[in-house]
Structures are given as structure tokens and as C-alpha cells.
Write a protein that holds these residues in place. Structure first.
Motif, PDB file in Angstrom:
ATOM      1  N   HIS A   1      -5.308  -8.428  -2.085  1.00  0.00           N
ATOM      2  CA  HIS A   1      -6.383  -7.590  -1.558  1.00  0.00           C
ATOM      3  C   HIS A   1      -6.535  -6.354  -2.441  1.00  0.00           C
ATOM      4  O   HIS A   1      -5.683  -6.071  -3.277  1.00  0.00           O
ATOM      5  CB  HIS A   1      -6.156  -7.200  -0.083  1.00  0.00           C
ATOM      6  CG  HIS A   1      -5.021  -6.268   0.167  1.00  0.00           C
ATOM      7  ND1 HIS A   1      -3.825  -6.683   0.691  1.00  0.00           N
ATOM      8  CD2 HIS A   1      -4.894  -4.933  -0.033  1.00  0.00           C
ATOM      9  CE1 HIS A   1      -3.009  -5.646   0.806  1.00  0.00           C
ATOM     10  NE2 HIS A   1      -3.638  -4.574   0.372  1.00  0.00           N
ATOM     11  N   HIS A   2      -7.630  -5.663  -2.246  1.00  0.00           N
ATOM     12  CA  HIS A   2      -7.917  -4.430  -2.978  1.00  0.00           C
ATOM     13  C   HIS A   2      -8.296  -3.366  -1.963  1.00  0.00           C
ATOM     14  O   HIS A   2      -8.694  -3.678  -0.840  1.00  0.00           O
ATOM     15  CB  HIS A   2      -9.042  -4.653  -3.989  1.00  0.00           C
ATOM     16  CG  HIS A   2      -8.697  -5.692  -5.003  1.00  0.00           C
ATOM     17  ND1 HIS A   2      -7.917  -5.431  -6.095  1.00  0.00           N
ATOM     18  CD2 HIS A   2      -8.994  -7.013  -5.060  1.00  0.00           C
ATOM     19  CE1 HIS A   2      -7.748  -6.539  -6.796  1.00  0.00           C
ATOM     20  NE2 HIS A   2      -8.390  -7.517  -6.187  1.00  0.00           N
ATOM     21  N   VAL A   3      -8.179  -2.110  -2.347  1.00  0.00           N
ATOM     22  CA  VAL A   3      -8.505  -1.025  -1.423  1.00  0.00           C
ATOM     23  C   VAL A   3      -9.932  -1.200  -0.910  1.00  0.00           C
ATOM     24  O   VAL A   3     -10.187  -1.174   0.296  1.00  0.00           O
ATOM     25  CB  VAL A   3      -8.329   0.357  -2.091  1.00  0.00           C
ATOM     26  CG1 VAL A   3      -8.832   1.463  -1.189  1.00  0.00           C
ATOM     27  CG2 VAL A   3      -6.871   0.584  -2.467  1.00  0.00           C
ATOM     28  N   TYR A   4     -10.865  -1.387  -1.840  1.00  0.00           N
ATOM     29  CA  TYR A   4     -12.269  -1.600  -1.481  1.00  0.00           C
ATOM     30  C   TYR A   4     -12.814  -2.607  -2.482  1.00  0.00           C
ATOM     31  O   TYR A   4     -13.101  -2.262  -3.625  1.00  0.00           O
ATOM     32  CB  TYR A   4     -13.037  -0.274  -1.533  1.00  0.00           C
ATOM     33  CG  TYR A   4     -14.426  -0.348  -0.944  1.00  0.00           C
ATOM     34  CD1 TYR A   4     -14.609  -0.371   0.435  1.00  0.00           C
ATOM     35  CD2 TYR A   4     -15.547  -0.396  -1.760  1.00  0.00           C
ATOM     36  CE1 TYR A   4     -15.869  -0.435   0.980  1.00  0.00           C
ATOM     37  CE2 TYR A   4     -16.811  -0.450  -1.214  1.00  0.00           C
ATOM     38  CZ  TYR A   4     -16.965  -0.481   0.155  1.00  0.00           C
ATOM     39  OH  TYR A   4     -18.220  -0.546   0.706  1.00  0.00           O
ATOM     40  N   ALA A   5     -12.906  -3.864  -2.065  1.00  0.00           N
ATOM     41  CA  ALA A   5     -13.288  -4.948  -2.963  1.00  0.00           C
ATOM     42  C   ALA A   5     -14.752  -4.835  -3.379  1.00  0.00           C
ATOM     43  O   ALA A   5     -15.589  -4.319  -2.643  1.00  0.00           O
ATOM     44  CB  ALA A   5     -13.029  -6.295  -2.294  1.00  0.00           C
TER      45      ALA A   5
END
Length: 187
Positions: free
Chosen positions: A137-141
Motif C-alpha cells: 500500500h501507499h500513503v495516498y495511491a
């Protein structure tokens, strides 16, 4: 050559006596901030929300579908369980190490400095591992996701540095010291 006196060694051991529980509390609390703010309130990501692009081949569970959201929620729950255990362990270690005047520990810069260090370490480890190495996952994809991930790491580094400086600015924490003696000291 510099030598350490017995008093200085005792001061160092007192500071270190709340270092581990402070870091454990910081890891757990930092994880809760991440999970509650980013996973639940803002819904920017979940534990497996980028597995369609990950580096380890985890099955993709699209959080935009009910089954995908259910699986991501389960893994968010596993994540929160680990955070909860870190906080409980930190409290247990703190309770075992601070045997007198326990209320005084909660106003100690030393404890809160180590809590910030723990939170920063959480951000650094989780950010490097989940965002960059595994890619789950990413902080804000989306467009610019690398900058959000880097910002998360920078925040972690700032928390570690700020926490370290905060705990160094406090006097050695001695819960057994009489309150009158501590009033004139930083801490």
C-alpha cells in the motif's frame, strides 16, 4: 580519557529504564494514528490496497468492492491488533520499571521523547517496508504517490529527531526522587 561516575551511570540507567516502554508505546500509538486516520477516517489506503502493484505477489483485494473491502478490513484489524499489543506491552514494561510515584512518569519529557522516537520508528519501518520494499500500500495511491510515501518517511525522521531532542532536554527520570527535589529540575 573520560570516566563515568556511579551517579552518571545511575542517571543513564534511569533514563534508559523508560526508553523501551516509551518506544513501544510510540510504535503502538503511531500505528493507531496511521490506522485510524489514514485507513479509517480518510480512507486513503488499507493494508492490502495496492497489492495489484506489489512486489511480492499478494492477491489483490480491490477496496472499492465489498469483498475487497472486507479482506482489507480484516488485515487492518490484524494491524490494529499488533498496535494494541505494542501499547499493552509498553504499559506493562513501564509499570514494571516505574515502581514509585507512577503519576510523575506521565509528565516526564524523557518518556514523551521516547514515545515520539517510537512513533517515528514506526513510520520509518512501516514506510520503508510496506510502501517501498513490499509495495502493498501507499500513503495516498495515484499520481504523486511516491511523494506521499517520502513525506511519511520525512515525518518519521522528524519524529525520531524531535523525540530524541525532547528526551535529552528532560532531566533523568527518577520516580523515587522526592517531589520537592524535582521541582527545581527540568524533566
Amino acid at each position: 580519557m573520560t570516566t563515568t561516575t556511579g551517579a552518571a551511570q545511575a542517571d543513564t540507567s534511569r533514563v534508559r529504564s523508560i526508553q523501551l516502554p516509551g518506544i513501544l508505546l510510540g510504535v503502538g500509538l503511531g500505528g493507531f494514528v496511521d490506522g485510524i486516520l489514514l485507513h479509517q477516517l480518510l480512507q486513503w489506503h488499507h493494508m492490502l490496497s495496492s497489492t495489484d502493484q506489489d512486489r511480492i505477489g499478494v492477491k489483490y483485494y480491490d477496496p472499492g468492492t465489498v469483498p475487497g473491502l472486507e479482506m482489507n478490513t480484516v488485515w487492518d484489524g490484524v494491524f490494529h491488533t499488533v498496535c494494541w499489543l505494542a501499547v499493552l506491552l509498553g504499559l506493562a514494561v513501564l509499570y514494571s520499571r516505574v515502581t514509585h510515584h507512577r503519576r510523575r512518569v506521565w509528565t516526564s519529557r524523557v518518556l514523551w521523547g521516547w514515545v515520539l522516537v517510537g512513533w517515528g520508528l514506526f513510520n520509518l519501518v512501516e514506510g520503508v517496508l510496506d510502501h517501498h520494499v513490499l509495495g502493498i500500500h501507499h500513503v495516498y495511491a495515484g499520481a504523486g504517490q511516491v511523494w506521499w510515501d517520502i513525506g511519511f518517511l520525512v515525518l518519521g525522521a522528524l519524529l525520531v529527531a524531535g523525540g530524541y531532542l525532547l528526551q535529552r532536554s528532560g532531566g533523568p527520570f527518577d520516580p523515587a526522587a522526592p517531589a520537592a527535589r524535582r521541582e527545581g529540575r527540568r524533566g
